[in-house]
Design a protein around this motif. Structure first.
Motif, PDB file in Angstrom:
ATOM      1  N   UNK A  84     -42.111 -23.414 -18.190  1.00 47.71           N
ATOM      2  CA  UNK A  84     -40.666 -23.499 -17.977  1.00 47.71           C
ATOM      3  C   UNK A  84     -40.309 -24.264 -16.700  1.00 47.71           C
ATOM      4  N   UNK A  85     -41.304 -24.606 -15.875  1.00 46.97           N
ATOM      5  CA  UNK A  85     -41.039 -25.338 -14.638  1.00 46.97           C
ATOM      6  C   UNK A  85     -40.844 -26.816 -14.964  1.00 46.97           C
ATOM      7  N   UNK A  86     -39.770 -27.372 -14.452  1.00 41.01           N
ATOM      8  CA  UNK A  86     -39.522 -28.801 -14.658  1.00 41.01           C
ATOM      9  C   UNK A  86     -40.574 -29.606 -13.889  1.00 41.01           C
ATOM     10  N   UNK A 100     -43.648 -30.195  -5.121  1.00 38.43           N
ATOM     11  CA  UNK A 100     -44.601 -29.234  -4.552  1.00 38.43           C
ATOM     12  C   UNK A 100     -45.905 -29.937  -4.175  1.00 38.43           C
ATOM     13  N   UNK A 101     -46.375 -30.843  -5.048  1.00 40.14           N
ATOM     14  CA  UNK A 101     -47.589 -31.604  -4.733  1.00 40.14           C
ATOM     15  C   UNK A 101     -47.393 -32.432  -3.472  1.00 40.14           C
ATOM     16  N   UNK A 102     -46.219 -33.059  -3.350  1.00 43.73           N
ATOM     17  CA  UNK A 102     -45.923 -33.838  -2.147  1.00 43.73           C
ATOM     18  C   UNK A 102     -45.951 -32.981  -0.898  1.00 43.73           C
ATOM     19  N   UNK A 103     -45.406 -31.778  -0.993  1.00 44.67           N
ATOM     20  CA  UNK A 103     -45.401 -30.863   0.144  1.00 44.67           C
ATOM     21  C   UNK A 103     -46.825 -30.430   0.506  1.00 44.67           C
ATOM     22  N   UNK A 122     -45.799 -38.763  -4.266  1.00 44.54           N
ATOM     23  CA  UNK A 122     -45.484 -37.592  -5.091  1.00 44.54           C
ATOM     24  C   UNK A 122     -44.017 -37.195  -4.935  1.00 44.54           C
ATOM     25  N   UNK A 123     -43.507 -37.224  -3.718  1.00 43.80           N
ATOM     26  CA  UNK A 123     -42.107 -36.856  -3.491  1.00 43.80           C
ATOM     27  C   UNK A 123     -41.171 -37.869  -4.152  1.00 43.80           C
ATOM     28  N   UNK A 124     -41.481 -39.160  -4.013  1.00 42.83           N
ATOM     29  CA  UNK A 124     -40.649 -40.177  -4.668  1.00 42.83           C
ATOM     30  C   UNK A 124     -40.692 -40.033  -6.186  1.00 42.83           C
TER      31      UNK A 124
END
Length: 148
Positions: free
Chosen positions: A6-8, A15-18, A39-41
């Motif tokens: 259910x997670x978009x 989260x990976x970027x963080x 990852x954030x972009x």
């Protein structure tokens, strides 16, 4: 139903970027930060525009490659210079300081005290109690000379 389904996907990219950014802080090497930015972009793009996950992976891969090589080129042209190059080099920090000979320098080597530390020294012959100046260092051995 699996709660992870259910997670978009954009939240996963963010989260990976963080996690990658935290990894860069824990293990600095100026490499993971570019992957974190990619990852954030990718996460922001996936949030703004509905795109399929396989295309998101391709976007992440392309952004990672472009950012790593761009960052490498930037850092080679603009190297990071420390404010104090001798910060972790105790021998270099002592250059110009005065030491007191504790064990006679005979045949080119002896021992000297600076503060509360005794150092191996190389230099001209000198008796215990002689004050000498540190001219340089060879690893953990201080190179000393007579005061003028």
């Amino acid at each position: 139903m699996n709660p992870l389904e259910t997670i978009d996907p954009h939240w996963s990219w963010l989260a990976l970027g963080l996690v990658l950014a935290i990894g860069e802080m824990v293990i600095p090497g100026v490499f993971l930060i570019w992957l974190a930015v990619a990852a954030i972009l990718t996460g922001l793009l996936a949030w703004a525009v509905p795109i399929a996950v396989p295309l998101q992976i391709v976007i992440f891969a392309v952004l990672s490659i472009v950012l790593v090589f761009t960052g490498k080129r930037y850092l080679s042209r603009n190297p990071i210079t420390p404010l104090d190059p001798a910060m972790n080099d105790r021998g270099a920090r002592l250059q110009g300081e005065v030491v007191t000979i504790t064990h006679a320098i005979d045949g080119g080597s002896g021992r000297a005290r600076h503060g509360d530390t005794e150092w191996l020294v190389k230099g001209p012959d000198a008796e215990p109690g002689t004050r000498m100046r540190v001219a340089g260092h060879d690893g953990a051995v201080l190179l000393v000379e007579h005061l003028h």
